[in-house]
Design an enzyme around this catalytic site. Structure first.
Site, PDB file in Angstrom:
ATOM      1  N   GLU A  96     -56.214-100.295  23.593  1.00 22.88           N
ATOM      2  CA  GLU A  96     -56.124-101.654  23.064  1.00 22.88           C
ATOM      3  C   GLU A  96     -56.466-102.627  24.199  1.00 22.88           C
ATOM      4  O   GLU A  96     -57.015-102.216  25.214  1.00 22.88           O
ATOM      5  CB  GLU A  96     -54.704-101.899  22.522  1.00 22.88           C
ATOM      6  CG  GLU A  96     -53.623-101.608  23.539  1.00 22.88           C
ATOM      7  CD  GLU A  96     -52.329-102.354  23.262  1.00 22.88           C
ATOM      8  OE1 GLU A  96     -52.389-103.548  22.941  1.00 22.88           O
ATOM      9  OE2 GLU A  96     -51.267-101.737  23.370  1.00 22.88           O
ATOM     10  N   HIS A 156     -60.877-109.984  31.390  1.00 25.81           N
ATOM     11  CA  HIS A 156     -59.641-110.520  31.966  1.00 25.81           C
ATOM     12  C   HIS A 156     -59.616-110.218  33.466  1.00 25.81           C
ATOM     13  O   HIS A 156     -59.900-109.099  33.875  1.00 25.81           O
ATOM     14  CB  HIS A 156     -58.418-109.881  31.302  1.00 25.81           C
ATOM     15  CG  HIS A 156     -58.392-110.069  29.807  1.00 25.81           C
ATOM     16  ND1 HIS A 156     -58.048-111.259  29.235  1.00 25.81           N
ATOM     17  CD2 HIS A 156     -58.665-109.218  28.783  1.00 25.81           C
ATOM     18  CE1 HIS A 156     -58.108-111.130  27.906  1.00 25.81           C
ATOM     19  NE2 HIS A 156     -58.498-109.901  27.611  1.00 25.81           N
ATOM     20  N   CYS A 204     -82.641-116.601   7.260  1.00 27.92           N
ATOM     21  CA  CYS A 204     -83.426-115.542   7.903  1.00 27.92           C
ATOM     22  C   CYS A 204     -83.262-114.178   7.270  1.00 27.92           C
ATOM     23  O   CYS A 204     -84.060-113.289   7.509  1.00 27.92           O
ATOM     24  CB  CYS A 204     -83.119-115.455   9.393  1.00 27.92           C
ATOM     25  SG  CYS A 204     -81.450-114.926   9.771  1.00 27.92           S
TER      26      CYS A 204
END
Lengths: 132, 486, 418
Positions: free
Chosen positions: B337, B52, B442
């Protein structure tokens, strides 16, 4: 397990796999006589007869490969094998080990469990090359 | 056995690894103790992966302060760690005239000359599939997207290159005063660690460990965020990170391109019990509706995966970084957070300052090793591919068709420390199993490669955690007869 | 720098489709035919399908998957087809330039014809968005089949299978034989998806329950799967509230559909049908881009390998003949009752077969060919099911003299249950 054995007089419902129609067959067995209803063609009767008196399946599984490029060898029975001995077959096959190389079609077990049917390899597996 | 370090960092998430890497610039011995089998297994593994920009910082908070402090670090860190950052830019979308005030606020905060508020026409030019209901958008060119795994791994590998040790599968259970520092008791009886300084960056477990030190922390509330990952086929459908105008609780439901070319959609914000990373029908529906407000025809039919991440949130909605009262050299990191990923370098630098105040001598090492990213085959030119294959034929063995990952890359992930020991560990390092087939083509090759190269048995193959076994045995083993079972 | 190779025909993918296409291209007289296979061995999915049921139409006997593959590997060995294994195609251009990697390096092929035969992939848990946790123990049925049959590993001890398609049924039997408990086969439709024969031999033989009109609505378990939530569904496949129950299991196998693998095809600018998710093809399996053919499951998921072989032979012949394509005369659309039709384009009404998949099972079936409001052909068949494609010879249909758009509809008495 649904028991394929029929007592003196017994009804059994079967789904016919002789063709894609998937007819539901009503089989009634009294003694040795089996009557089949519900099929759209004659093959249903034969199918039900076989399924009730002597159901068989082509068995496929793998067994342990030694020294091969792959860890497991796929195998099958050359003929349909008695369905009620499938479990014995699988247990027996856990004891079978095969060394590379093996070729598709090679007989792995002759007369498996005394049923007069052979077990064959269904893939070619080469020897594992040692790492350079 | 007793092992001594100057600094022990508890928790190998992005913050723990950032602290380890930052401190590895200085003359001190460092250990990272992680309870899982790999780095990046907790909160760090499931988030939007957005760096951000300044526009989105929260003023007058510690998280805002560390966010701003972190941003300049990305340039230096990219030089030293060689990770990929895709500067996509962002659009914050106003859906009603009431939202315009918020866009202006962002512009004010951002102080970025190239940022601007765009009308519908200009916005549509930048982002043709954006919702027609949009009235304006704030364009911020500085927002970037990153793979949270690759950032965490770059930090961890960079730390290892500079002498940091990592130990996995060792949950910490208690702290003791030791004659030469803090003793750390672990679940494994044989391992006992001693350090002068301890950093508790264990995410959700941080309050519980703080409790062990006698430090009271308000309880963390877990907020779950659910996401969709869309197939790379949708690459270009959305070009910028699209933010809604946030709610009072969270940044809202975003639509974002990933550095690998997928589109990531989410998260919502639901209070849950700690550790509940289940996706739900309701939550996914909420995310869908939220995202469709930004991009009306978002191709959800190209979803390849859904997942949920957890945010550990304190009531005050801020980071809480503080020293223990009983053990003066333990620093606790609680409530990290959003924007924790963005702020990780700022947090690391700040933690370094705190430890310095408590006596850690930050003397730069004479020689600091730079991490060089290994080639990513899918991004290589054909000339580079040819060159790599000539060096090692495993570069020509494609293990994963969806993400075009080669055996050479899988081997590197298995051998470069901190090395992968799980399927998810391989995924996070190389992107195997992360593509559209989700491993159905895979995974068998990954299992057999691990068995062949690591000497694993089939029972050692795990998806992620210690109990997440992928296989239960071999077909040749004693069978239980199906007849006896019925 | 890439090593350049000029080729007359390049076949991408060495499963049953690619092997048949390469073989018939060679037989047709193509001088340089390359068959590129990503894995170490030719055969594709056949190698893990160790059960019988293959080859009745092509070889006149019932073979297992690996045997069917072996037959073709042997046939190819007698030709000059150049097989390159461990070779992955990463780039494809409309000019028929193909770039590959393999342990020997990078190659660039310049082909006169390209045959796409990459097969298909399985739908995953993420795609069908089953909510819940993400523990270990959730596998697509095909991956589980590989693990059991090729590697010899057991994925779990107590299994729920979602989807009653043939792979799901076959795995139910295979795992039962290996001593694994199959708790249930769960099917969202109100009828079986796979073949009746597989229902009888894979489920009834082992007394395994089939839950029709049910689906998995939740995944439970933190690290390893601990169970799944199963709910009844209504006619629109929405879970019925209050019917959810917990089934304990450590493994969930998904057999919920296959998707043709066309990511490479799109690089060549080939347009895909949203219905088959494969390229639009004509009766020779030529795509809409000149010189490109698509056969087998990459074009559309077929139910029998014999059909795959048949259409791939057709594609191989056409690719090797290099004859100019005529104009598209008919464009086929699916109508009511029809799930899929392949080919979707017809250039030449003198050859080829239409494969039609009904969207549900019907008895006393009629297949109706309609051009606008005019029905110009009706074909009858006593029964049809979504698991079995209906085949109609293209020359057997009285096509209208002028071309155009044709809609295919299927009517009959719907089948419910088995």
């Amino acid at each position: 397990m649904k028991s394929p054995e029929i007592q003196s007089r017994e009804y059994r419902q079967l789904i016919c796999t002789a063709c894609p129609m998937g007819c539901t067959l009503e089989a009634e067995k009294e003694g040795d006589l089996i009557q089949v209803k519900g099929g759209r063609c004659q093959r249903g009767g034969k199918y039900a007869q076989d399924e009730i008196t002597n159901p068989r399946r082509v068995m496929t599984t793998t067994c342990v490969m030694e020294g091969g490029e792959l860890r497991r060898l796929p195998i099958r029975t050359t003929q349909p094998f008695p369905k009620n001995r499938m479990d014995d077959f699988m247990t027996f096959m856990t004891t079978v080990r095969v060394s590379a190389p093996v070729f598709c079609g090679d007989i792995i077990v002759s007369n498996v469990l005394g049923e007069g049917i052979d077990v064959i390899a269904t893939r070619t597996i080469r020897k594992k090359q040692p790492a350079p | 056995m007793k092992k001594r370090y100057d600094v022990i960092i508890l928790g190998g998430g992005v913050v723990g690894c950032a602290v380890a890497w930052y401190l590895s610039h200085f003359e001190c011995s460092i250990l990272v103790l992680e309870k899982e089998l790999d780095v990046c297994c907790g909160i760090s593994k499931a988030n939007t992966g957005i760096i951000h920009s300044r526009s989105y910082y929260t003023p007058e908070t510690m998280k805002g302060e560390l966010h701003l402090r972190s941003l300049p670090w990305f340039h230096q860190a990219q030089d030293e760690l060689d990770f990929h950052l895709a500067r996509t830019g962002a659009l914050t979308v106003a859906l009603s005239p009431d939202d315009l005030a918020y866009l202006r606020l962002l512009q004010e905060r951002g102080q970025c000359p190239e940022a601007e508020i765009l009308g519908p026409k200009d916005t549509q030019e930048l982002e043709p599939n954006i919702s027609e209901n949009m009235v304006a958008a704030y364009y911020d060119p500085q927002t970037a997207v990153i793979s949270p795994f690759r950032l965490t791994l770059a930090l961890a590998e960079g730390a290892v290159l500079n002498g940091v040790d990592f130990v996995f599968n060792v949950p910490v259970i208690d702290f003791h005063s030791d004659d030469r520092g803090i003793g750390i008791e672990t679940e494994t009886e044989t391992d006992y660690y001693v350090a002068h300084w301890v950093v508790n960056s264990t995410g959700f477990s941080a309050p519980a460990l703080a409790e062990k030190c006698g430090d009271g922390v308000p309880p963390l509330q877990a907020y779950r965020g659910e996401y969709y990952v869309l197939d790379k086929e949708t690459r270009g459908y959305v070009k910028h990170v699209l933010y809604p105008v946030p709610t009072s609780l969270s940044k809202g439901i975003l639509v974002s391109p990933t550095p690998e070319g997928n589109i990531l959609v989410g998260p919502n914000f639901e209070p849950v019990k700690p550790g509940d990373t289940s996706t739900t029908v309701q939550g996914l529906a909420e995310v869908k509706i939220g995202a469709q407000k930004l991009v009306h025809h978002l191709p959800f039919d190209r979803t390849i995966q859904i997942f949920a991440g957890i945010r550990s949130v304190l009531p005050e909605r801020d980071f809480h970084i503080f020293f223990s009262h009983r053990f003066s050299n333990i620093v606790h990191l609680c409530g990290i957070e959003s924007p924790g990923l963005t702020a990780s370098f700022g947090i690391a630098e700040y933690v370094g300052e705190l430890l310095e105040k408590r006596g850690l001598n930050l003397v730069h090492k004479a020689h600091f090793n730079l991490r060089k990213n290994a080639p990513i085959f899918s991004e290589c030119s054909w000339e580079e591919r040819e060159r790599l294959i000539t060096q090692d034929p495993d570069w020509g063995r494609l293990v994963c068709r969806c993400e075009e990952v080669t055996l050479a890359e899988v081997k590197r992930a298995l051998f470069v420390p901190p090395s992968a020991r799980t399927i998810d560990g391989l995924k996070r390092r190389t992107r195997v199993t992360a593509g559209r087939c989700q491993g159905s083509f895979c995974e068998m090759h990954l299992l057999s490669t691990m068995i062949a190269l690591l000497g694993f048995s089939e029972n050692d193959i795990r998806k992620s955690g210690i109990h997440s076994h992928c296989l239960v045995g071999e077909t040749r083993e004693e069978r239980e007869s199906y007849a006896t079972r019925h | 720098m890439p090593r350049d190779i000029e080729a007359e025909v390049v076949v991408i993918g060495g499963g049953p489709a690619g092997m048949a296409a390469a073989h018939s291209a060679w037989e047709q007289g193509a001088k340089s035919v390359f068959l590129l296979e990503r894995e170490k061995y030719l055969g594709g999915i056949l190698n893990q399908c160790i059960h019988p049921g293959f080859g009745l139409q092509v070889f006149g006997e019932e073979l297992t998957g690996p045997e069917y593959a072996s037959r073709y590997i042997e046939k190819l060995g007698k030709t000059g087809v150049q097989v390159m294994t461990e070779t992955a195609v990463l780039d494809l251009e409309p000019s028929r330039t193909i770039r590959t990697v393999c342990p020997r390096g990078v190659h660039e092929f310049h082909a006169r014809s390209v045959i796409l035969s990459m097969g298909c992939r399985e739908k995953t848990r993420g795609m069908i968005m089953i909510p819940g946790t993400r523990p270990a123990g959730i596998y697509t049925a095909g991956l589980a089949q590989y693990l059991v049959n090729i590697e010899g590993y057991l994925p779990g001890r107590k299994v729920v299978i979602l989807g009653s398609g043939d792979i799901g049924l076959i795995m139910a039997r295979r795992l039962s034989l290996e001593g694994v408990t199959v708790e249930a086969v769960v099917e969202v439709r109100n009828s079986l998806s796979g073949l009746v024969r597989n229902y009888v031999q894979c489920l009834l033989d082992f007394d395994l329950p089939l839950l029709l009109s049910h689906t998995v609505t939740g995944i439970v378990g933190k690290e390893r799967l601990e169970g799944v939530l199963v709910s009844q569904v209504d006619e629109r496949w929405h879970p019925v509230p209050g019917t959810e129950r917990f089934l304990e299991c450590d493994t969930l196998l998904l057999s919920v559909g296959l998707i043709p693998e066309n990511e490479i095809s799109q690089k060549a600018g080939i347009s895909l049908s949203p219905i088959s998710r494969g390229p639009y093809v004509d009766e020779t399996f030529a795509t809409d881009v000149d010189g490109f053919y698509a056969c087998g499951n990459v074009a559309s998921v077929f139910d029998l390998v014999d059909y795959v072989t048949f259409v791939s032979q057709k594609a191989g012949e056409a690719a090797a003949s290099h004859r100019p394509r005529g104009k598209v005369r008919f464009v086929l659309q699916v109508g009511v009752g029809t799930g899929l039709v392949i080919p979707q384009r017809i250039r030449n009404i003198e050859e080829g077969i239409l494969f039609i998949r009904p969207s549900q099972g019907f008895r006393e079936t009629q297949i109706i060919f309609r051009k606008r409001d005019e029905v110009f052909a009706r074909k009858k068949t006593p029964i049809c099911r979504p698991s079995e494609m209906i085949r109609i010879d293209i020359p057997s249909i009285p096509w209208p003299p002028e071309g155009g758009e044709v809609t295919i509809e299927i009517t009959g008495n719907p089948i419910q249950g088995i």
